[in-house]
Enzyme design. Structure first.
Site: not given
Ligand SMILES: Cc1ncc(C[n+]2csc(CCOP(=O)(O)OP(=O)(O)O)c2C)c(N)n1
Length: 637
Positions: A289, A375, A403
Site C-alpha cells: 500500500k 459491521e 448493513r
Molecule cells: C462496509 C464497509 N465498512 C468500512 C469501510 C471503510 N473502508 C474503506 S477502504 C477500507 C479498507 C479496505 O482494505 P482493503 O480491501 O485491503 O483495500 P486497500 O485499501 O488495502 O487496498 C475500509 C475499512 C467500507 N468501505 N465499507
C-alpha cells in the site's frame, strides 16, 4: 489506426483507452507506471482522496487492462476506492483536477462517467457477489465474456465475500478473483484470514516475490532501502516459514500465487493463465500500500489511505491547520468513561483511527476489538459482550451501520441489550458521495423498538449524551454526529424535561426543532425570520427517538412547527414529531425540513447542503412563506 506511442517519457498523455496499453513494451510499461504514480501524487495532493490504495494497484490495473477486454469483459473493483488508475487508463485523466469536487470526477467508479465502470457502491466486500451474478448471467445467456473482481485482503474480512466464495465455488463458472493483498485495511488487517494470508506470503515462492519487491524498491528513488528493511524485518520476525495451507483450493477454487503485484509481466502471465481456466480462479497478488511514494510507505497509521484534503507532496502532511473534530471529542470522553467504568469496551470494524476508538485501544488494548470490515458481526458480537456483562460501544461511520439493521433490530434490541452505537460522519458527508452519506440512520433505526437515538449539537452535548447513552441498561442507544470540526458551543438557555431551549422570543409564532448539529443552522434561520417580525423558539430535543413528549406541549403553544434534520425526511425525526403531536391531539401545522430521499451527487458538505436548499437563507425564506400563509388564513378566518 492510431499513431504509434512515443518510446520514452510522456507516455501517459497518449493513453486514452485500454487498447493503448496493449501496444506498450515492458520497458514502456514500467515508465508508464512511474508516470501514473507521479500523476496520482500530484493530483491527489491538491484534492485529497484515496492515495495509498491506488499507488498499490498501478501494475495490477495495467496488467488487468492488457489481459482483459474492458468494457466487454467486466472488471469490478471491490469498495471502488482503488479505481483511480482504472479511471486514468479509461480516458479520464483530464478529470483529476476536479476529483471529488462538485461536478467533477467521483472518488469511486461511476456509471455516468464511463462504460468501464459497474459498481458505484463504496461499501466493502460486495464485488464477489456482483461477479458471481454476472458470471452466472453470461453463462446462462451464452455470452463469451470474462468477469474479474479485484478485492483487498481488508475487504475479504467481510462476510459477504465468504458467502460469495461459497457460491462461486459451487457454481464453477468462469471467474477471476484478484486478491490484492497488501496486508492492510487502514491499519494491518486483523483476524484468522489475515494470518493465513501472511502465511502464504511466507512460502518459498514469496521469497522470490520479496526479492523482486526489494529490487523494485531499490530502484524507486522516493522509496529506497528503509522501506525494504521494514518489510524484511517484519518477515524475519516471524519464526520459521510455515508451508501454505491450500485454503482456497479446499473451497474448490483454483489458486495462483503469490505473485509480485508490482511486476506487470508476472501479473500478466498469472492473469493470462487464470483467463484460460474454465472455472473460478484466485490470483493472489502481493502489493504494498502506498508503493513508490515514501511518505505513504512510511505512514504507519494507514499508508496515506485517504488524506481528506490537500497535502504537501514532500511530507505527505495535510496543509490545512488541524482542528478539533467531533471524533476527537468522542474519543476523549470515551476514554474518560472507560477510566471510571471497567465494563465499557470498544468495537471497530477496521476503522480504529478514523472513528477515534484507537484512543481507547491505546490506553486499554484488551478492551477494544477490531472485528474487520464486519459491521453485522460487530453488532451481534456486541450483543454477546452485553450478555456477558459488558457495555460495548460500537464506533462506526453512520453509512456502514445500515448493513447491520437486522442485527441491531433482533440480536440487540429484541434482547434489550445495552449496546451503544456511535455513528460518526452522520448526515451529508460530502466528497465521498451518496454511498457515504449518513442520512438514513434516524429513519432506519428510528423504527427499532426500545432503541434511543441522541444527536448532540456541540462538544458539551456530545460528552453529556455519550454518558447518558452508556448509562442506559435496558436496550440499545445510538449517538450520531457529523463529519469535520466540532460545532461551536451553543449553550441552552434552559432545559424542559430533556429538551434544550436555545432561543425563546416572547411571541410564540414558530417553534424550530433543530436536530443535533443543525442547532446552529436553526439559530441562523431564527435570526432571519425574527427580522420579519415573527417570534421564534428554537429547541434541541437532544434525544430524538423516542420523540420527547415535551415537544408536543411546546408545539401546542406555537402557530407553526418546523423541524430541521441532517437526514432523510421520509421516516425521519420530523415525521416522528408530527406523529407524536397527532397522537397528543396537537393541531399546530408542522413542516419538515431535511434531506429529500435520493442519491445526491458529491461535493463539499456545504455545497451539497446548499444544493439541497439546506442553508439558513433558503430555509428562512421557506419558513417565512409558510408563516405568512398562516397569517393569510388566520386573517381570512
Ligand atoms: C462496509 C464497509 N465498512 C468500512 C469501510 C471503510 N473502508 C474503506 S477502504 C477500507 C479498507 C479496505 O482494505 P482493503 O480491501 O485491503 O483495500 P486497500 O485499501 O488495502 O487496498 C475500509 C475499512 C467500507 N468501505 N465499507
Amino acid at each position: 489506426m492510431s499513431e504509434p506511442l512515443p518510446s520514452t517519457s510522456g507516455l501517459l498523455g497518449a493513453i486514452t483507452a485500454p487498447a493503448d496499453l496493449k501496444r506498450l513494451n515492458a520497458e514502456q510499461l514500467d515508465l508508464l507506471a512511474a508516470e501514473i504514480r507521479d500523476f496520482l501524487v500530484a493530483k491527489v495532493s491538491r484534492t485529497g482522496g484515496h492515495l495509498g490504495p491506488n499507488l498499490g494497484v498501478v501494475e495490477v490495473t495495467l496488467a488487468l487492462h492488457r489481459v482483459f477486454d474492458s468494457p466487454r469483459d467486466k472488471i469490478l473493483f471491490d469498495t471502488g476506492h482503488q479505481a483511480y488508475v482504472h479511471k486514468i487508463v479509461t480516458g479520464r485523466q483530464g478529470g483529476f483536477d476536479l476529483l471529488r469536487q462538485r461536478g467533477g470526477l467521483s472518488g469511486y467508479p461511476s456509471r455516468a462517467e464511463s462504460e468501464h465502470d459497474l459498481i458505484e457502491n463504496s461499501h466493502a466486500s460486495t464485488a464477489l457477489s456482483y461477479a458471481d451474478g454476472l458470471s452466472k448471467a453470461f453463462t446462462l445467456r451464452g455470452e463469451d465474456r470474462h468477469v474479474v473482481a479485484v478485492v483487498g485482503d481488508g475487504a475479504l474480512t467481510g462476510g459477504m465475500c465468504w458467502e460469495a466464495l461459497n457460491n462461486i465455488a459451487a457454481s464453477k463458472n468462469r471467474l477471476v478473483i484478484v486478491v490484492n493483498d497488501n496486508g492492510r485495511s487502514y491499519a494491518p488487517t486483523i483476524g484468522g484470514l489475515a494470518e493465513h494470508l501472511s502465511t502464504l506470503r511466507l512460502n518459498p515462492g514469496y521469497e522470490r516475490v520479496l526479492d523482486l519487491v526489494k529490487n523494485a524498491l531499490g530502484s524507486t528513488p522516493v522509496v529506497g532501502k528503509p522501506a525494504y528493511e521494514v518489510l524484511h524485518a517484519v518477515k524475519k520476525g516471524i519464526k520459521d516459514a510455515v508451508s501454505p495451507q491450500p485454503m482456497f483450493e479446499d473451497l474448490g477454487i483454483k489458486y495462483l500465487g503469490p505473485v509480485d503485484g508490482h511486476d506487470v509481466q508476472a501479473m500478466e502471465s498469472a492473469l493470462r493463465k487464470a483467463k484460460g481456466f474454465d472455472a473460478p480462479v484466485i490470483v493472489h497478488a502481493v502489493t504494498r500500500k502506498g508503493y513508490g511514494y515514501r511518505p505513504a510507505e512510511q505512514d504507519e497509521a494507514d499508508c496515506l489511505h485517504g488524506p481528506s484534503s490537500a497535502f504537501s507532496v514532500e511530507t505527505g502532511k495535510l496543509l490545512a491547520a488541524p482542528t478539533v473534530k467531533w471524533t476527537h471529542v468522542f474519543a476523549e470522553e470515551l476514554v474518560a468513561i472507560a477510566d471510571e467504568r471497567p465494563d465499557v469496551v470498544g468495537i471497530t470494524a477496521a476503522m480504529a483511527e478514523p472513528t477515534g476508538i484507537a484512543k481507547l485501544a491505546k490506553k486499554y488494548p484488551e478492551r477494544m476489538y477490531d472485528v474487520g470490515i464486519a459491521e453485522q458481526h460487530a453488532a451481534t458480537s456486541a450483543a454477546g459482550l452485553a450478555m456477558g456483562g459488558l457495555h460495548p460501544v460500537v464506533a462506526v461511520y453512520a453509512t456502514f451501520l445500515n448493513r447491520a439493521f437486522d442485527q441491531v433490530l433482533l440480536d440487540v434490541a429484541m434482547h434489550e441489550l445495552p449496546v451503544t452505537f456511535v455513528l460518526d460522519r452522520a448526515g451529508i458527508t460530502g466528497p465521498d458521495g451518496p454511498s457515504h452519506y449518513g442520512i438514513w440512520d434516524m429513519s432506519v433505526f428510528g423504527v427499532v423498538p426500545g432503541l434511543r437515538i441522541a444527536a448532540p449539537r456541540d462538544a458539551a452535548t456530545l460528552r453529556e449524551e455519550l454518558r447518558e447513552a452508556v448509562a442506559v441498561e435496558d436496550g440499545p442507544t445510538v449517538l450520531r454526529f457529523p463529519t469535520g470540526s466540532v460545532a461551536e458551543d451553543l449553550p441552552a438557555i434552559r432545559r424542559i424535561g430533556q429538551v434544550d431551549v436555545l432561543r425563546a422570543d416572547e411571541r410564540r409564532d414558530v417553534l424550530l426543532v433543530a436536530v443535533g448539529a443543525f442547532g446552529k443552522l436553526g439559530m441562523s434561520v431564527a435570526e432571519r425570520i425574527a427580522e420579519q417580525g415573527y417570534g421564534v423558539t428554537v429547541v434541541d430535543p437532544r434525544w430524538v427517538r423516542p420523540v420527547p413528549i415535551e415537544l408536543a406541549g411546546l408545539a401546542g403553544s406555537h402557530r407553526l412547527v418546523v423541524t430541521l434534520e441532517d437526514g432523510v425526511r421520509t421516516g425521519g425525526v420530523g415525521e416522528a414529531v408530527a406523529a407524536t403531536m397527532r397522537d397528543a391531539g396537537i393541531r399546530t401545522p408542522v413542516r419538515n425540513v431535511g434531506v429529500p430521499v435520493g442519491f445526491h451527487p458529491h461535493g463539499s458538505r456545504a455545497e451539497v447542503l446548499s444544493a439541497l436548499g439546506l442553508t439558513g437563507q433558503d430555509i428562512a425564506r421557506d419558513v417565512i412563506g409558510w408563516a405568512s400563509e398562516l397569517d393569510a388564513v388566520e386573517t381570512a378566518g
